[in-house]
Write a protein that holds these residues in place. Structure first.
Motif, PDB file in Angstrom:
ATOM      1  N   HIS A 154       0.810  -1.209   0.000  1.00 47.53           N
ATOM      2  CA  HIS A 154       0.000   0.000   0.000  1.00 47.53           C
ATOM      3  C   HIS A 154       0.844   1.259   0.000  1.00 47.53           C
ATOM      4  CE1 HIS A 154      -3.880  -1.971   0.613  1.00 47.53           C
ATOM      5  NE2 HIS A 154      -3.179  -2.880   1.255  1.00 47.53           N
ATOM      6  N   ASP A 155       0.236   2.351  -0.507  1.00 48.85           N
ATOM      7  CA  ASP A 155       0.881   3.656  -0.444  1.00 48.85           C
ATOM      8  C   ASP A 155       1.044   4.066   1.020  1.00 48.85           C
ATOM      9  OD1 ASP A 155       0.736   3.561  -3.158  1.00 48.85           O
ATOM     10  OD2 ASP A 155      -0.882   5.012  -3.345  1.00 48.85           O
ATOM     11  N   ILE A 156       2.001   4.954   1.255  1.00 51.45           N
ATOM     12  CA  ILE A 156       2.267   5.415   2.618  1.00 51.45           C
ATOM     13  C   ILE A 156       1.870   6.882   2.720  1.00 51.45           C
ATOM     14  CG2 ILE A 156       4.081   5.802   4.326  1.00 51.45           C
ATOM     15  CD1 ILE A 156       5.643   3.556   2.547  1.00 51.45           C
ATOM     16  N   ASN A 157       0.988   7.196   3.659  1.00 51.30           N
ATOM     17  CA  ASN A 157       0.603   8.592   3.866  1.00 51.30           C
ATOM     18  C   ASN A 157       1.808   9.380   4.378  1.00 51.30           C
ATOM     19  OD1 ASN A 157      -2.036   8.058   3.124  1.00 51.30           O
ATOM     20  ND2 ASN A 157      -2.766   7.825   5.221  1.00 51.30           N
ATOM     21  N   ILE A 158       1.976  10.595   3.847  1.00 52.65           N
ATOM     22  CA  ILE A 158       3.071  11.457   4.292  1.00 52.65           C
ATOM     23  C   ILE A 158       2.504  12.822   4.677  1.00 52.65           C
ATOM     24  CG2 ILE A 158       4.894  10.300   2.960  1.00 52.65           C
ATOM     25  CD1 ILE A 158       4.575  12.378   0.782  1.00 52.65           C
ATOM     26  N   ASP A 159       3.218  13.541   5.529  1.00 50.06           N
ATOM     27  CA  ASP A 159       2.720  14.875   5.877  1.00 50.06           C
ATOM     28  C   ASP A 159       3.140  15.871   4.795  1.00 50.06           C
ATOM     29  OD1 ASP A 159       5.372  15.493   6.458  1.00 50.06           O
ATOM     30  OD2 ASP A 159       5.103  15.128   8.609  1.00 50.06           O
ATOM     31  N   LEU A 160       2.579  17.089   4.879  1.00 49.27           N
ATOM     32  CA  LEU A 160       2.809  18.076   3.825  1.00 49.27           C
ATOM     33  C   LEU A 160       4.278  18.485   3.757  1.00 49.27           C
ATOM     34  CD1 LEU A 160      -0.437  20.194   4.330  1.00 49.27           C
ATOM     35  CD2 LEU A 160       0.066  18.714   2.390  1.00 49.27           C
ATOM     36  N   GLU A 161       4.978  18.460   4.896  1.00 48.02           N
ATOM     37  CA  GLU A 161       6.402  18.826   4.910  1.00 48.02           C
ATOM     38  C   GLU A 161       7.211  17.819   4.084  1.00 48.02           C
ATOM     39  OE1 GLU A 161       4.461  18.803   7.824  1.00 48.02           O
ATOM     40  OE2 GLU A 161       4.247  20.971   7.515  1.00 48.02           O
ATOM     41  N   THR A 162       6.918  16.542   4.276  1.00 48.01           N
ATOM     42  CA  THR A 162       7.621  15.499   3.529  1.00 48.01           C
ATOM     43  C   THR A 162       7.299  15.596   2.039  1.00 48.01           C
ATOM     44  OG1 THR A 162       7.419  14.095   5.485  1.00 48.01           O
ATOM     45  CG2 THR A 162       8.045  13.006   3.425  1.00 48.01           C
ATOM     46  N   ALA A 163       6.035  15.854   1.722  1.00 47.80           N
ATOM     47  CA  ALA A 163       5.643  15.990   0.313  1.00 47.80           C
ATOM     48  C   ALA A 163       6.354  17.179  -0.330  1.00 47.80           C
ATOM     49  CB  ALA A 163       4.124  16.143   0.203  1.00 47.80           C
ATOM     50  N   ALA A 164       6.540  18.248   0.449  1.00 49.67           N
ATOM     51  CA  ALA A 164       7.207  19.449  -0.077  1.00 49.67           C
ATOM     52  C   ALA A 164       8.668  19.165  -0.410  1.00 49.67           C
ATOM     53  CB  ALA A 164       7.098  20.604   0.923  1.00 49.67           C
ATOM     54  N   VAL A 165       9.291  18.269   0.348  1.00 48.94           N
ATOM     55  CA  VAL A 165      10.668  17.876   0.052  1.00 48.94           C
ATOM     56  C   VAL A 165      10.718  17.172  -1.313  1.00 48.94           C
ATOM     57  CG1 VAL A 165      12.605  16.404   0.765  1.00 48.94           C
ATOM     58  CG2 VAL A 165      11.341  17.715   2.485  1.00 48.94           C
ATOM     59  N   LEU A 166       9.674  16.409  -1.621  1.00 51.14           N
ATOM     60  CA  LEU A 166       9.661  15.619  -2.859  1.00 51.14           C
ATOM     61  C   LEU A 166       9.394  16.453  -4.114  1.00 51.14           C
ATOM     62  CD1 LEU A 166       7.728  12.479  -1.530  1.00 51.14           C
ATOM     63  CD2 LEU A 166      10.148  12.605  -2.137  1.00 51.14           C
ATOM     64  N   VAL A 167       8.515  17.441  -4.029  1.00 49.79           N
ATOM     65  CA  VAL A 167       8.134  18.193  -5.247  1.00 49.79           C
ATOM     66  C   VAL A 167       8.344  19.699  -5.134  1.00 49.79           C
ATOM     67  CG1 VAL A 167       6.460  16.443  -5.988  1.00 49.79           C
ATOM     68  CG2 VAL A 167       5.700  18.356  -4.551  1.00 49.79           C
ATOM     69  N   GLY A 168       8.723  20.187  -3.955  1.00 51.76           N
ATOM     70  CA  GLY A 168       8.868  21.631  -3.755  1.00 51.76           C
ATOM     71  C   GLY A 168       7.585  22.225  -3.189  1.00 51.76           C
ATOM     72  N   GLN A 169       7.743  23.276  -2.375  1.00 44.53           N
ATOM     73  CA  GLN A 169       6.605  23.863  -1.670  1.00 44.53           C
ATOM     74  C   GLN A 169       5.576  24.460  -2.628  1.00 44.53           C
ATOM     75  OE1 GLN A 169       5.863  23.608   1.501  1.00 44.53           O
ATOM     76  NE2 GLN A 169       4.008  24.850   1.304  1.00 44.53           N
ATOM     77  N   GLU A 170       6.066  25.187  -3.620  1.00 48.43           N
ATOM     78  CA  GLU A 170       5.142  25.869  -4.527  1.00 48.43           C
ATOM     79  C   GLU A 170       4.337  24.851  -5.343  1.00 48.43           C
ATOM     80  OE1 GLU A 170       5.686  29.389  -7.770  1.00 48.43           O
ATOM     81  OE2 GLU A 170       7.326  29.126  -6.310  1.00 48.43           O
ATOM     82  N   ARG A 171       5.019  23.846  -5.863  1.00 48.03           N
ATOM     83  CA  ARG A 171       4.349  22.793  -6.643  1.00 48.03           C
ATOM     84  C   ARG A 171       3.335  22.056  -5.773  1.00 48.03           C
ATOM     85  NH1 ARG A 171       3.862  22.598 -11.894  1.00 48.03           N
ATOM     86  NH2 ARG A 171       6.090  22.465 -12.383  1.00 48.03           N
ATOM     87  N   LEU A 172       3.713  21.796  -4.531  1.00 50.65           N
ATOM     88  CA  LEU A 172       2.804  21.072  -3.635  1.00 50.65           C
ATOM     89  C   LEU A 172       1.526  21.872  -3.402  1.00 50.65           C
ATOM     90  CD1 LEU A 172       2.394  18.543  -1.904  1.00 50.65           C
ATOM     91  CD2 LEU A 172       3.272  19.855   0.029  1.00 50.65           C
ATOM     92  N   GLU A 173       1.661  23.181  -3.221  1.00 51.51           N
ATOM     93  CA  GLU A 173       0.478  24.012  -2.996  1.00 51.51           C
ATOM     94  C   GLU A 173      -0.431  24.000  -4.222  1.00 51.51           C
ATOM     95  OE1 GLU A 173       1.781  27.853  -1.536  1.00 51.51           O
ATOM     96  OE2 GLU A 173       2.744  26.893   0.207  1.00 51.51           O
ATOM     97  N   GLN A 174       0.200  23.982  -5.407  1.00 51.94           N
ATOM     98  CA  GLN A 174      -0.570  23.897  -6.657  1.00 51.94           C
ATOM     99  C   GLN A 174      -1.295  22.544  -6.737  1.00 51.94           C
ATOM    100  OE1 GLN A 174       1.795  23.544 -10.214  1.00 51.94           O
ATOM    101  NE2 GLN A 174       0.240  24.551 -11.516  1.00 51.94           N
ATOM    102  N   LEU A 175      -0.589  21.463  -6.386  1.00 56.98           N
ATOM    103  CA  LEU A 175      -1.197  20.125  -6.404  1.00 56.98           C
ATOM    104  C   LEU A 175      -2.384  20.049  -5.449  1.00 56.98           C
ATOM    105  CD1 LEU A 175       2.001  17.839  -6.436  1.00 56.98           C
ATOM    106  CD2 LEU A 175       0.396  18.226  -8.335  1.00 56.98           C
TER     107      LEU A 175
END
Ligand code: Q0Z
Length: 296
Positions: A154-175
């Motif tokens: 299964h996929d693993i839930n991550i917090d927004l900080e971890t997601a921001a490391v993966l795609v960048g803060q600005e991109r994450l906010e757009q997503l």
């Protein structure tokens, strides 16, 4: 399958195949079905065409929110496979993207790993939620709960900080903004037609110019939880619009000691196959307003 196609095979999902044609790809959805994380030994007629038809329906409806990768579902538009009638209606010709390494999950209701995380922590992916919500309860507002693809399982839930490391803060906010917009639009539309979309997962990629594009399948019963609205009763798990007849059968099979839940079960009874196929066709009809064309 044609000889040519097997040479172009790029990836396999549990129930889908991906083929590569240079800057374009062919995403083929099979009639295979998985339940309790096991792929069934018996195909469900029309399932691949229903899922492909629903993705096309939603891509057409949401193009004003975000561009998507769909080029065509007409077999004639991809001469390499135009004669392969097995693929008709369940194949999408799509634009090749550079996929982003974050699964964009939106939840409007408390189910699955969201319900588990809420029970354990009172929060999901860093969203603090009010106490006392029941299982399957509607959230005060839909939340964006990113995940990463596990190498297996299964996929693993991550917090927004971890997601921001993966795609960048600005991109994450757009997503987040686009994922919530897509969910809000689709969930409101589906609810008017008797289907609760409890949660859903989007996958995005970048085009050659770095523009954001919605990829993969979208708002199908395989990428979402669909519940029949007329049976909605928070406080316990809800019947799945598409999978419930199969799940009920598999639970009985286990109780009877005829399936251990690991390997594929024995061939499915015709009645279970027919009931499941009928559920997919009904979801398609309710959402699109017209029955799936036969044959094609
Ligand atoms: C989708 C997947 C599988 C089906 C990669 N437009 C795109 N460009 C580049 N890559 C993808 C897409 Cl959709 C892509 N997946 C998931 C795997 C069958 C879909 F085996 N992986």
């Amino acid at each position: 399958m044609s000889e040519r196609l097997s040479e172009l095979h790029e990836a396999s999902g549990k129930v889908r195949e991906l083929y590569s044609f240079g800057e374009r790809m062919l995403l083929v959805t099979s009639d295979r079905m998985s339940a309790f994380d096991v792929v069934m030994p018996t195909d469900i007629p029309d399932k691949g065409r229903v899922l492909t038809g629903l993705s096309k329906f939603w891509f057409d409806r949401t193009g004003d929110i975000v561009r998507n990768h769909l080029i065509s579902v007409e077999l004639a538009d991809f001469p390499e496979v135009a004669r392969d009638h097995e693929l008709a209606g369940r194949s999408m010709l799509v634009e090749r993207l550079t996929m982003l390494p974050v699964e964009c999950v939106v939840r409007g209701y408390l189910a699955g790993s969201g319900w588990k995380d809420y029970q354990a922590a009172g929060a999901i992916c860093g969203h603090d939620l009010p106490p006392g919500l029941p299982e399957s309860g509607q959230l005060p507002y839909p939340i964006f709960t990113p995940a990463t693809k596990a190498t297996e399982g299964h996929d693993i839930n991550i917090d927004l900080e971890t997601a921001a490391v993966l795609v960048g803060q600005e991109r994450l906010e757009q997503l987040e903004r686009i994922s919530l917009d897509l969910y809000l639009e689709a969930a409101a539309y589906a609810l008017e037609r008797g289907i609760i979309i409890a949660d859903t997962k989007f996958e995005f990629g970048l085009d050659a110019d770095g523009g954001l594009v919605l990829g993969d399948e979208a708002l199908t019963p395989d990428s979402s939880r669909f519940w029949p609205a007329d049976r909605y009763k928070p406080g316990s798990s809800q019947p799945s619009f598409d999978k419930q007849p199969l799940r009920d059968y598999l639970v009985e099979l286990r109780k009877a000691g005829q399936w251990n839940g690991d390997a594929p079960p024995p061939a499915l009874p015709a009645a279970v196959v027919a009931a499941t196929s009928a559920r997919y066709l009904e979801a398609f009809r309710l959402l699109t307003g017209a029955p799936l064309e036969v044959g094609q």
